[in-house]
Design an enzyme around this catalytic site. Structure first.
Site, PDB file in Angstrom:
ATOM      1  N   ARG A  73       0.817  -1.209   0.000  1.00 37.86           N
ATOM      2  CA  ARG A  73       0.000   0.000   0.000  1.00 37.86           C
ATOM      3  C   ARG A  73       0.852   1.261   0.000  1.00 37.86           C
ATOM      4  O   ARG A  73       0.579   2.203  -0.743  1.00 37.86           O
ATOM      5  CB  ARG A  73      -0.952   0.019   1.202  1.00 37.86           C
ATOM      6  CG  ARG A  73      -1.828   1.262   1.179  1.00 37.86           C
ATOM      7  CD  ARG A  73      -2.937   1.201   2.169  1.00 37.86           C
ATOM      8  NE  ARG A  73      -2.478   1.564   3.504  1.00 37.86           N
ATOM      9  CZ  ARG A  73      -3.298   1.738   4.520  1.00 37.86           C
ATOM     10  NH1 ARG A  73      -4.594   1.554   4.377  1.00 37.86           N
ATOM     11  NH2 ARG A  73      -2.825   2.063   5.693  1.00 37.86           N
ATOM     12  N   MET A  98     -10.692  -1.125  -4.782  1.00 41.12           N
ATOM     13  CA  MET A  98     -10.930  -1.977  -3.635  1.00 41.12           C
ATOM     14  C   MET A  98      -9.684  -2.075  -2.733  1.00 41.12           C
ATOM     15  O   MET A  98      -9.199  -3.151  -2.425  1.00 41.12           O
ATOM     16  CB  MET A  98     -11.391  -3.369  -4.087  1.00 41.12           C
ATOM     17  CG  MET A  98     -12.615  -3.327  -5.004  1.00 41.12           C
ATOM     18  SD  MET A  98     -13.956  -2.273  -4.407  1.00 41.12           S
ATOM     19  CE  MET A  98     -14.963  -3.498  -3.584  1.00 41.12           C
ATOM     20  N   HIS A 117     -20.317   4.420  -3.790  1.00 45.68           N
ATOM     21  CA  HIS A 117     -20.592   3.198  -3.027  1.00 45.68           C
ATOM     22  C   HIS A 117     -22.011   2.731  -3.357  1.00 45.68           C
ATOM     23  O   HIS A 117     -22.940   3.544  -3.374  1.00 45.68           O
ATOM     24  CB  HIS A 117     -20.451   3.482  -1.531  1.00 45.68           C
ATOM     25  CG  HIS A 117     -20.622   2.250  -0.694  1.00 45.68           C
ATOM     26  ND1 HIS A 117     -19.660   1.269  -0.613  1.00 45.68           N
ATOM     27  CD2 HIS A 117     -21.657   1.836   0.073  1.00 45.68           C
ATOM     28  CE1 HIS A 117     -20.094   0.307   0.177  1.00 45.68           C
ATOM     29  NE2 HIS A 117     -21.304   0.616   0.609  1.00 45.68           N
ATOM     30  N   GLU A 150     -10.920   9.467   6.541  1.00 48.20           N
ATOM     31  CA  GLU A 150     -10.076   8.377   7.036  1.00 48.20           C
ATOM     32  C   GLU A 150     -10.891   7.136   7.435  1.00 48.20           C
ATOM     33  O   GLU A 150     -10.337   6.069   7.610  1.00 48.20           O
ATOM     34  CB  GLU A 150      -9.162   8.861   8.179  1.00 48.20           C
ATOM     35  CG  GLU A 150      -9.847   9.211   9.488  1.00 48.20           C
ATOM     36  CD  GLU A 150     -10.648  10.511   9.441  1.00 48.20           C
ATOM     37  OE1 GLU A 150     -10.625  11.230   8.415  1.00 48.20           O
ATOM     38  OE2 GLU A 150     -11.336  10.794  10.441  1.00 48.20           O
TER      39      GLU A 150
HETATM   40  C1  GAR Z   1     -19.472  -0.458  -8.259  1.00 47.02           C
HETATM   41  O1  GAR Z   1     -20.755  -0.966  -7.976  1.00 47.02           O
HETATM   42  C2  GAR Z   1     -18.998   0.438  -7.139  1.00 47.02           C
HETATM   43  O2  GAR Z   1     -20.016   1.212  -6.578  1.00 47.02           O
HETATM   44  C3  GAR Z   1     -18.488  -0.565  -6.153  1.00 47.02           C
HETATM   45  O3  GAR Z   1     -17.827  -1.526  -6.931  1.00 47.02           O
HETATM   46  C4  GAR Z   1     -18.430  -1.571  -8.219  1.00 47.02           C
HETATM   47  C5  GAR Z   1     -17.353  -1.357  -9.243  1.00 47.02           C
HETATM   48  O4  GAR Z   1     -17.842  -1.541 -10.547  1.00 47.02           O
HETATM   49  N1  GAR Z   1     -17.629   0.044  -5.198  1.00 47.02           N
HETATM   50  C6  GAR Z   1     -17.535  -0.341  -3.925  1.00 47.02           C
HETATM   51  O5  GAR Z   1     -18.157  -1.268  -3.466  1.00 47.02           O
HETATM   52  C7  GAR Z   1     -16.570   0.481  -3.093  1.00 47.02           C
HETATM   53  N2  GAR Z   1     -16.797   0.261  -1.710  1.00 47.02           N
HETATM   54  P1  GAR Z   1     -17.126  -0.874 -11.771  1.00 47.02           P
HETATM   55  O6  GAR Z   1     -15.653  -1.304 -11.696  1.00 47.02           O
HETATM   56  O7  GAR Z   1     -17.796  -1.439 -12.982  1.00 47.02           O
HETATM   57  O8  GAR Z   1     -17.272   0.605 -11.648  1.00 47.02           O
END
Ligand code: GAR
Length: 202
Positions: A73, A98, A117, A150
């Site tokens: 990271r 992620m 989200h 944070e």
């Molecule tokens: C999306 O649904 C986004 O909101 C979610 O992952 C997916 C990514 O799709 N994000 C999270 O859960 C973050 N906590 P994508 O790569 O097709 O945009």
């Protein structure tokens, strides 16, 4: 002489992503409008196998790959900082990124990182929010664009949209309907924040 639009200022925005990249693509498409107040000169991924890499390339956007198996990271973040400086980036959109950013990184970009989200925050933070909603038998969920602080999925909400849960929904059908709304609200939220930054700068 007609109207000249080439003096419109735009906020240089980077996108961080880890997977499919559909939200990234919806942002890229929105920035193609000459009146959109942000542009995307570079995208960064922590996953060398992310399908989104090809999507960005299709739009001729440079992709920087800092793979999670090669960069921890702190290395990811220090390398990203260099890239962001090189491209004169002023704002970051997380789009299915992620990996949790360190406090140090978040503080260095305070009020300049936004995230999407797939839930109606503050409900259903964290992983698998759509499954949480199905398990809870909730009547609605949605999606939210928020500032990153944070804590996880916690910062000030910029825009959100509700999505009704149908009695026959499963995680996939619900996720698909939420995603359609995500693709609408994320460009709107970026536009809103970019305009606010432009106003501060003037
Ligand atoms: C999306 O649904 C986004 O909101 C979610 O992952 C997916 C990514 O799709 N994000 C999270 O859960 C973050 N906590 P994508 O790569 O097709 O945009």
């Amino acid at each position: 002489w007609g109207t000249l639009h080439n003096n419109l200022k735009k906020i240089n925005t980077a996108i961080f992503f880890s997977g499919r990249g559909s939200n990234m693509e919806s942002l890229i498409k929105a920035t193609k409008n000459q009146n959109f107040p942000a542009s995307i000169p570079v995208v960064i991924t922590n996953n060398k196998s992310a399908p989104g890499i090809q999507l960005a390339k299709n739009h001729f956007i440079p992709v920087e790959i800092l793979d999670k198996n090669k960069f921890n990271r702190s290395e990811f973040e220090s390398n990203s900082q260099k890239i962001l400086l090189d491209y004169k980036i002023e704002m970051i959109c997380l789009a299915g990124f992620m990996q949790i950013l360190s406090k140090k990184f978040v503080y260095s970009w305070q009020n300049r990182i936004i995230n999407i989200h797939p839930s109606y925050l503050p409900k259903n933070k964290g992983l698998y929010p759509q499954k949480q909603v199905i398990d809870e038998k909730a009547s609605y969920t949605g999606c939210s664009v928020h500032f990153v602080n944070e804590k996880i999925d916690d910062g000030k909400i910029i825009l959100q949209e509700k999505v009704k849960v149908m009695h026959n929904d499963n995680v996939q059908t619900l996720s698909d309907r939420i995603l359609e709304k995500e693709h609408i609200i994320y460009p709107r939220a970026l536009k809103k924040i970019a305009l606010e930054i432009l106003e501060i700068k003037n």
